[in-house]
Design an enzyme around this catalytic site. Structure first.
Site, short mmCIF file in Angstrom:
data_model
loop_
_atom_site.label_atom_id
_atom_site.label_comp_id
_atom_site.label_asym_id
_atom_site.label_seq_id
_atom_site.Cartn_x
_atom_site.Cartn_y
_atom_site.Cartn_z
N TYR A 125 -1.66 -12.04 3.82
CA TYR A 125 -0.97 -12.03 2.53
C TYR A 125 0.54 -12.12 2.64
O TYR A 125 1.24 -11.98 1.64
CB TYR A 125 -1.27 -10.72 1.77
N GLY A 130 -5.84 -1.07 -8.55
CA GLY A 130 -4.70 -1.95 -8.36
C GLY A 130 -3.34 -1.29 -8.43
O GLY A 130 -2.32 -1.97 -8.35
N GLY A 132 -7.58 2.52 -5.04
CA GLY A 132 -7.94 2.63 -3.63
C GLY A 132 -6.68 2.81 -2.80
O GLY A 132 -6.39 3.88 -2.26
N GLU A 184 -10.26 2.90 -10.79
CA GLU A 184 -10.70 2.79 -9.39
C GLU A 184 -9.55 2.55 -8.43
O GLU A 184 -9.50 1.51 -7.77
CB GLU A 184 -11.69 1.62 -9.26
N SER A 187 -4.05 -6.22 -7.67
CA SER A 187 -3.71 -5.11 -6.80
C SER A 187 -2.22 -5.09 -6.52
O SER A 187 -1.52 -6.06 -6.79
CB SER A 187 -4.49 -5.19 -5.49
N CYS A 234 -4.04 -14.04 20.67
CA CYS A 234 -3.71 -15.42 21.03
C CYS A 234 -3.56 -16.26 19.78
O CYS A 234 -4.40 -17.11 19.48
CB CYS A 234 -4.80 -16.00 21.91
N GLU A 235 -2.49 -16.00 19.05
CA GLU A 235 -2.30 -16.64 17.76
C GLU A 235 -0.86 -16.37 17.36
O GLU A 235 -0.44 -15.22 17.33
CB GLU A 235 -3.29 -15.97 16.79
C1 PLP Z 1 -10.19 -3.73 -4.70
C2 PLP Z 1 -10.71 -3.14 -5.94
C3 PLP Z 1 -10.26 -1.90 -6.36
C4 PLP Z 1 -9.17 -1.13 -5.65
O1 PLP Z 1 -7.98 -1.82 -5.63
P1 PLP Z 1 -6.64 -1.11 -5.10
O2 PLP Z 1 -5.63 -2.19 -5.16
O3 PLP Z 1 -6.91 -0.64 -3.72
O4 PLP Z 1 -6.38 0.04 -6.01
C5 PLP Z 1 -10.83 -1.35 -7.49
N1 PLP Z 1 -11.80 -2.00 -8.17
C6 PLP Z 1 -12.25 -3.22 -7.78
C7 PLP Z 1 -13.31 -3.87 -8.56
C8 PLP Z 1 -11.72 -3.82 -6.66
O5 PLP Z 1 -12.17 -5.02 -6.28
#
Ligand code: PLP
Length: 453
Positions: A353, A263, A307, A305, A225, A380-381
């Site tokens: 991270y 990613g 996100g 995919e 990612s 509290c950290e």
């Molecule tokens: C987390 C994840 C994504 C999305 O990742 P991003 O970095 O948000 O684009 C897509 N596919 C799988 C299998 C993931 O675990």
């Protein structure tokens, strides 16, 4: 001015690479998103609050759908784990994306939003039988097989429902990519999928081919990612295409689809330089085409995919400043600890991270000399840090509002109730109007989890 300090104008500026597309300062210097004054949002919805720029989010969804289709994708799924609500599920599907869900809860949100099953893909390395049954019953378009046990579980659920379930097999190709780097190893020491080495994927394919309630569509690979260039995808594509070629040679099975995961990275700082969406899509498409040509196999349909890249840049968090504490460091330096009314419960990424963020004074503009700050939460950290190193105007005062950029992904979705703090609400803004996406949790919501006596 402290040495190395940026100019007051730089500390006031809203860089368009980092802030939502409709986020600007108005004539009086107040931050507005889609024409809405952040002070009004803070007053009406409380702080902290997540603000989503609907048009920004929709435009990114549209750009990914178009660019990756152009590059050979038959489907682009929005990775729901970045942030999901019924509103977001509707927006991304209206703009041409499917949705990748990874739990029964995420599936339930997509179902409530009325997203058709064929637009959904289900992930998870330990899907429960209930989750699998719910996905099969809703006719999700793809279930990604993550283990040998799951082949039997999904086959059984599909047989029971009288369906033939399309599946992908998740392969771990030994590539771990992040920003401009990737690490390639033969074996991957991680929990997801089946190793592309040693015949595990081929064996899974063999078993799936024998089960009448499953139909194998292709392979899946997700390499990391916050990736800024296509170099990691080069090795991943080479390995997964080699796998597809072996499957074809040994079993005569031609795979229709190659899902290369998500990613795609975004800018958290103005110094971040991820590849442009269309360039990244084209480069990955070219890489796969070349690998397939070299392997002598037909180029499969691609799927992706993303996100973070869809929702991350569209969201900001607005906090109110509570306390301001100068702390003397060695060498006569001073770091000013600015405490806000949230923290690691609404943004765990800094603590988890070491993530970097951009923060600005939002409720007004200021040309005061910048001071070196650390924006911290109320938990509290001592690791409860929102922005580790930030320059903010030295006239900062309790009651001022701060905005943190690019918090649309992996902040609200990873939020906790640490210290019994209710999770913040999420609002969306568009054309001067504000809508509730998720209401703020209340202490009564949390108390309501306990049995009443
Ligand atoms: C987390 C994840 C994504 C999305 O990742 P991003 O970095 O948000 O684009 C897509 N596919 C799988 C299998 C993931 O675990």
């Amino acid at each position: 001015m402290a040495s190395g300090a940026p100019s007051p104008a730089a500390v006031d500026a809203l860089d368009s690479r980092v802030w939502p597309r409709n986020c600007v300062r108005d004539a009086s210097g107040v931050m507005t998103v889609a024409g809405v004054d952040v002070r009004d949002i803070a007053r009406d919805f409380g702080t902290p609050v997540f603000v989503l720029d609907e048009q920004d989010l929709r435009s990114r969804a549209r750009e990914y759908a178009l660019a990756y289709r152009e590059a050979g994708a038959s489907m682009v799924f929005y990775a729901a784990k970045a942030f999901l609500s019924t509103a977001v599920a509707r927006w991304v599907t209206e703009e041409g994306l499917g949705i990748d869900v990874a739990s029964g809860g995420e599936l339930a949100v997509a179902m409530r939003a009325g997203v058709p099953g064929e637009l959904l893909l289900m992930h998870g390395n330990n899907k429960s039988e209930e989750e699998i049954a719910a996905a099969v019953d809703y006719s999700v378009g793809r279930i990604v097989i993550d283990s040998f046990e799951e082949i039997a579980r999904v086959a059984q659920a599909a047989a029971k429902a009288g369906r033939v379930q399309p599946v992908l097999v998740r392969a771990t190709v030994g590539v771990e990519a992040h920003t401009h780097e990737f690490i390639a190893t033969a074996h991957e020491d991680q929990k997801f999928g089946l190793s592309a080495q040693g015949g595990a994927v081929e064996e899974a394919v063999r078993r799936i081919a024998k089960l009448p309630s499953l139909t194998l569509v292709g392979l899946h690979s997700h390499i990391g990612s916050q990736i800024f260039d296509a170099s990691g995808f080069q090795i991943a594509a080479a390995r997964v295409v080699a796998l597809a070629q072996r499957i074809y040679d040994e079993q005569g099975i031609e795979l229709e689809e190659l899902n290369l995961g998500g990613g795609m990275g975004i800018a958290y700082l103005d110094s971040d330089d991820p590849l442009d969406v269309a360039d990244m899509a084209m480069q990955i498409g070219d890489i796969v085409a070349k690998e397939c040509a070299d392997a002598g196999i037909t180029v499969p349909a691609l799927a992706f995919e993303p996100g973070r890249a869809i929702v991350g840049p569209a969201g900001i968090t607005v906090y109110e400043v509570g306390t301001i504490k100068p702390v003397e460091l060695d060498h006569g330096l001073v770091r000013t600890y600015v405490s806000v009314d949230g923290g690691m419960s609404d943004n765990i990424r800094t603590a988890l991270y070491g993530a970097d963020y951009t923060v600005r004074l939002a409720s007004r503009s200021s040309m005061a000399e910048p001071m070196l700050c650390r924006v911290v939460g109320k938990h509290c950290e001592s690791g409860d840090v929102v922005v580790r190193d930030a320059w903010l105007p030295s006239d900062l005062a309790p009651g001022d509002l701060l905005a943190v950029a690019a918090t649309g992904a992996y902040c609200r979705s990873m939020a906790s109730n640490y210290n019994f703090v209710p999770r913040p609400g999420v609002v969306s803004v568009k054309g001067g109007d504000v809508s509730t996406v998720l209401r703020r949790e209340t202490i009564d919501d949390l108390l309501g989890l306990e049995p009443t006596t």
